[in-house]
Scaffold this motif. Sequence first.
Motif: not given
Length: 114
Positions: A61-65, A93-98, A100-101
């Motif tokens: 869900g976090c990746v999707l968000m 930044g959004d891609c890096a956070l995705a 990480s998940w």
Amino acid sequence: MAAVGLGKETASKLLGSTPHDQLLIKTSEALVGVCYVFIGILLFMVAFVKDKDFQNFFAKGCVLMHVLMAAWRVFFERKIEDFARDWPRQIVGDCALAMSWVFFLVRNWREKYD
């Protein structure tokens, strides 16, 4: 050059130059704020859950968000001239956070099948 500080110029840039830009800016700020609060609360709750399947579901869900936030920035925020310089950095930044998940999911998958 980016305006830094709390002067009138900075405030006018954050308001947007047209009513359409103002609406997109307010919508974007509200969406990001709600997402951050929602994810913060969920992270706190998930930290106490020992079920790996639920943690994997949450990570998906976090990746999707994060992917949806990057898509929002590509399709809407880039059209606002005041944000034109910032959206590529925010997408990274959004891609890096995705990612990480995704790494979390890969690690759990390897633990499960090794």
